[in-house]
Design a protein around this motif. Structure first.
Motif, PDB file in Angstrom:
ATOM      1  N   GLY A  58       0.793  -1.223   0.000  1.00 12.83           N
ATOM      2  CA  GLY A  58       0.000   0.000   0.000  1.00 12.83           C
ATOM      3  C   GLY A  58       0.827   1.276   0.000  1.00 12.83           C
ATOM      4  N   ALA A  59       2.113   1.187   0.367  1.00 17.99           N
ATOM      5  CA  ALA A  59       2.961   2.383   0.350  1.00 17.99           C
ATOM      6  C   ALA A  59       3.114   2.879  -1.080  1.00 17.99           C
ATOM      7  CB  ALA A  59       4.332   2.075   0.952  1.00 17.99           C
ATOM      8  N   GLU A  60       3.086   4.194  -1.246  1.00 14.09           N
ATOM      9  CA  GLU A  60       3.268   4.798  -2.567  1.00 14.09           C
ATOM     10  C   GLU A  60       4.609   5.508  -2.615  1.00 14.09           C
ATOM     11  OE1 GLU A  60      -0.132   7.152  -3.649  1.00 14.09           O
ATOM     12  OE2 GLU A  60      -1.313   5.341  -4.021  1.00 14.09           O
ATOM     13  N   VAL A  61       5.291   5.357  -3.762  1.00 18.69           N
ATOM     14  CA  VAL A  61       6.621   5.925  -3.930  1.00 18.69           C
ATOM     15  C   VAL A  61       6.612   6.770  -5.204  1.00 18.69           C
ATOM     16  CG1 VAL A  61       9.080   5.412  -4.015  1.00 18.69           C
ATOM     17  CG2 VAL A  61       7.526   3.786  -2.913  1.00 18.69           C
ATOM     18  N   PRO A  62       6.619   8.109  -5.068  1.00 20.33           N
ATOM     19  CA  PRO A  62       6.637   8.963  -6.252  1.00 20.33           C
ATOM     20  C   PRO A  62       8.037   9.037  -6.857  1.00 20.33           C
ATOM     21  CG  PRO A  62       6.607  10.303  -4.268  1.00 20.33           C
ATOM     22  CD  PRO A  62       6.522   8.866  -3.833  1.00 20.33           C
ATOM     23  N   GLY A  63       8.082   9.076  -8.183  1.00 16.12           N
ATOM     24  CA  GLY A  63       9.375   9.131  -8.842  1.00 16.12           C
ATOM     25  C   GLY A  63       9.268   9.638 -10.260  1.00 16.12           C
ATOM     26  N   ARG A  64      10.311   9.326 -11.028  1.00 13.93           N
ATOM     27  CA  ARG A  64      10.408   9.813 -12.393  1.00 13.93           C
ATOM     28  C   ARG A  64      11.149   8.784 -13.239  1.00 13.93           C
ATOM     29  NH1 ARG A  64       9.260  14.152 -14.819  1.00 13.93           N
ATOM     30  NH2 ARG A  64      10.414  15.057 -16.519  1.00 13.93           N
ATOM     31  N   THR A  76       4.097   7.178 -10.062  1.00 15.24           N
ATOM     32  CA  THR A  76       3.920   6.795  -8.662  1.00 15.24           C
ATOM     33  C   THR A  76       3.749   5.287  -8.636  1.00 15.24           C
ATOM     34  OG1 THR A  76       2.899   8.892  -8.050  1.00 15.24           O
ATOM     35  CG2 THR A  76       2.504   7.023  -6.579  1.00 15.24           C
ATOM     36  N   MET A  77       4.639   4.645  -7.917  1.00 15.51           N
ATOM     37  CA  MET A  77       4.579   3.194  -7.785  1.00 15.51           C
ATOM     38  C   MET A  77       3.905   2.863  -6.455  1.00 15.51           C
ATOM     39  SD  MET A  77       5.981   2.508 -10.555  1.00 15.51           S
ATOM     40  CE  MET A  77       7.257   2.935 -11.711  1.00 15.51           C
ATOM     41  N   ARG A  78       3.010   1.895  -6.488  1.00 10.21           N
ATOM     42  CA  ARG A  78       2.344   1.441  -5.274  1.00 10.21           C
ATOM     43  C   ARG A  78       2.818   0.027  -4.987  1.00 10.21           C
ATOM     44  NH1 ARG A  78      -2.229  -1.371  -4.270  1.00 10.21           N
ATOM     45  NH2 ARG A  78      -2.902  -1.262  -6.432  1.00 10.21           N
ATOM     46  N   ILE A  79       3.345  -0.185  -3.794  1.00  6.01           N
ATOM     47  CA  ILE A  79       3.844  -1.503  -3.416  1.00  6.01           C
ATOM     48  C   ILE A  79       2.652  -2.431  -3.191  1.00  6.01           C
ATOM     49  CG2 ILE A  79       5.143  -2.809  -1.691  1.00  6.01           C
ATOM     50  CD1 ILE A  79       6.834  -0.235  -1.286  1.00  6.01           C
ATOM     51  N   VAL A  80       2.674  -3.588  -3.870  1.00  9.05           N
ATOM     52  CA  VAL A  80       1.559  -4.526  -3.779  1.00  9.05           C
ATOM     53  C   VAL A  80       1.945  -5.866  -3.149  1.00  9.05           C
ATOM     54  CG1 VAL A  80       0.247  -3.466  -5.661  1.00  9.05           C
ATOM     55  CG2 VAL A  80       1.845  -5.323  -6.174  1.00  9.05           C
ATOM     56  N   GLU A  81       3.248  -6.108  -2.971  1.00  8.50           N
ATOM     57  CA  GLU A  81       3.683  -7.344  -2.317  1.00  8.50           C
ATOM     58  C   GLU A  81       5.075  -7.137  -1.752  1.00  8.50           C
ATOM     59  OE1 GLU A  81       4.794 -11.946  -3.505  1.00  8.50           O
ATOM     60  OE2 GLU A  81       3.441 -10.836  -4.822  1.00  8.50           O
ATOM     61  N   VAL A  82       5.283  -7.598  -0.528  1.00  9.22           N
ATOM     62  CA  VAL A  82       6.594  -7.551   0.107  1.00  9.22           C
ATOM     63  C   VAL A  82       6.802  -8.856   0.849  1.00  9.22           C
ATOM     64  CG1 VAL A  82       8.085  -6.390   1.785  1.00  9.22           C
ATOM     65  CG2 VAL A  82       6.433  -5.050   0.470  1.00  9.22           C
ATOM     66  N   ALA A  83       7.888  -9.539   0.547  1.00  6.40           N
ATOM     67  CA  ALA A  83       8.304 -10.734   1.273  1.00  6.40           C
ATOM     68  C   ALA A  83       9.817 -10.613   1.464  1.00  6.40           C
ATOM     69  CB  ALA A  83       7.928 -11.998   0.518  1.00  6.40           C
ATOM     70  N   ALA A  84      10.207  -9.757   2.402  1.00  6.34           N
ATOM     71  CA  ALA A  84      11.621  -9.452   2.626  1.00  6.34           C
ATOM     72  C   ALA A  84      12.372 -10.698   3.075  1.00  6.34           C
ATOM     73  CB  ALA A  84      11.747  -8.356   3.679  1.00  6.34           C
ATOM     74  N   ARG A  86      13.114 -11.525  -0.108  1.00  3.34           N
ATOM     75  CA  ARG A  86      13.007 -12.391  -1.288  1.00  3.34           C
ATOM     76  C   ARG A  86      12.194 -11.827  -2.439  1.00  3.34           C
ATOM     77  NH1 ARG A  86      17.051 -14.988   0.258  1.00  3.34           N
ATOM     78  NH2 ARG A  86      16.848 -16.463   1.931  1.00  3.34           N
ATOM     79  N   ARG A  87      11.195 -10.977  -2.159  1.00  2.70           N
ATOM     80  CA  ARG A  87      10.320 -10.537  -3.243  1.00  2.70           C
ATOM     81  C   ARG A  87       9.728  -9.169  -2.940  1.00  2.70           C
ATOM     82  NH1 ARG A  87       7.703 -12.213  -7.792  1.00  2.70           N
ATOM     83  NH2 ARG A  87       5.459 -11.871  -7.922  1.00  2.70           N
ATOM     84  N   LEU A  88       9.772  -8.316  -3.970  1.00  2.00           N
ATOM     85  CA  LEU A  88       9.184  -6.986  -3.909  1.00  2.00           C
ATOM     86  C   LEU A  88       8.419  -6.772  -5.210  1.00  2.00           C
ATOM     87  CD1 LEU A  88       8.976  -4.101  -2.638  1.00  2.00           C
ATOM     88  CD2 LEU A  88      11.049  -3.541  -3.938  1.00  2.00           C
ATOM     89  N   VAL A  89       7.167  -6.314  -5.085  1.00  3.64           N
ATOM     90  CA  VAL A  89       6.347  -6.062  -6.275  1.00  3.64           C
ATOM     91  C   VAL A  89       5.700  -4.694  -6.125  1.00  3.64           C
ATOM     92  CG1 VAL A  89       4.439  -6.869  -7.734  1.00  3.64           C
ATOM     93  CG2 VAL A  89       5.839  -8.538  -6.472  1.00  3.64           C
ATOM     94  N   TRP A  90       5.785  -3.894  -7.194  1.00  2.00           N
ATOM     95  CA  TRP A  90       5.058  -2.624  -7.222  1.00  2.00           C
ATOM     96  C   TRP A  90       4.325  -2.523  -8.540  1.00  2.00           C
ATOM     97  CZ3 TRP A  90      10.558  -0.640  -7.026  1.00  2.00           C
ATOM     98  CH2 TRP A  90      11.063  -0.338  -8.281  1.00  2.00           C
ATOM     99  N   GLU A  91       3.360  -1.626  -8.583  1.00  2.00           N
ATOM    100  CA  GLU A  91       2.667  -1.400  -9.849  1.00  2.00           C
ATOM    101  C   GLU A  91       2.430   0.088 -10.025  1.00  2.00           C
ATOM    102  OE1 GLU A  91      -2.006  -2.269  -8.780  1.00  2.00           O
ATOM    103  OE2 GLU A  91      -0.800  -3.928  -9.558  1.00  2.00           O
TER     104      GLU A  91
END
Length: 162
Positions: A58-64, A76-84, A86-91
Motif C-alpha cells: 500500500g505504500a506509494e513511492v513517487p518518482g520519475r 507513482t509506484m504502489r507496493i503490492v507485495e513484500v516478502a523481505a 526475497r520478493r518486492l512487487v510494485w505497480e
C-alpha cells in the motif's frame, strides 16, 4: 540470461523478464532495492523522490522515469507485495492505458551470491502495443540488472562483505 515474451492482446499479461547474477548475498541486494531514494545513484532511468517510512503493501513511492535525453515522466509506484528479503512487487499506471506490475525476486545461490529475476507484466487497454518493443525492453531490463549488479557488488566489496 534475458528473455522477453509477449502473449498478445489477450487477458494474459505481456511479460518482460531479465535474470541477473549478483556476487553478493540476498540481504545486500534487498537493501539496495528498498532504498528507493538512492535509485538515481545506480538505475539508468528510474529515480524516486523519497522512500516510504516502511516498505509495506500500500505504500506509494513517487518518482520519475527518464531516458536521459531531457525528457521524462512522473510516476507513482504502489507496493503490492513484500516478502523481505526475497520478493518486492510494485505497480504503476492505469488499466485505461497500460498498467505495469514490476517484480523483483531474489534467490540465494549456493556460492553466496544472488539470482535476481526482474520481471514486469503489462496489462491494460493499450498494453498490446508493447509487443513489437519486447526485444528492446528485454535488453533494457538486462541493462538495469547489470547496473544494480555493479552498484551492489561495488558496495559489497567496499564494505568488506557487510
Amino acid at each position: 540470461m534475458n528473455t522477453a515474451t509477449g502473449t498478445g492482446p489477450r487477458k494474459e499479461p505481456i511479460v518482460v523478464t531479465a535474470v541477473t547474477t549478483i556476487a553478493a548475498p540476498t540481504e545486500a541486494v534487498w537493501r539496495v532495492l528498498v532504498t528507493f531514494d538512492q535509485y538515481a545513484r545506480w538505475h539508468p532511468v528510474l529515480s524516486f523522490d523519497a522512500r516510504p517510512e516502511r516498505v509495506v503493501v500500500g505504500a506509494e513511492v513517487p518518482g520519475r522515469v527518464s531516458d536521459g535525453a531531457g525528457g521524462g515522466q512522473d510516476v507513482t509506484m504502489r507496493i503490492v507485495e513484500v516478502a523481505a528479503p526475497r520478493r518486492l512487487v510494485w505497480e504503476g499506471g492505469s488499466l485505461d492505458a497500460v498498467l505495469g506490475r514490476h517484480s523483483f525476486t531474489l534467490a540465494q545461490l549456493p556460492d553466496g551470491g544472488t539470482e535476481l529475476t526482474d520481471s514486469e507484466e503489462f496489462f491494460g487497454a493499450t498494453a498490446a502495443g508493447l509487443v513489437p518493443a519486447l526485444g528492446r525492453l528485454g535488453e533494457e531490463y538486462a541493462r538495469y540488472g547489470a547496473a544494480l549488479r555493479a552498484h551492489v557488488e561495488g558496495r559489497w566489496s567496499w564494505s568488506g562483505g557487510r
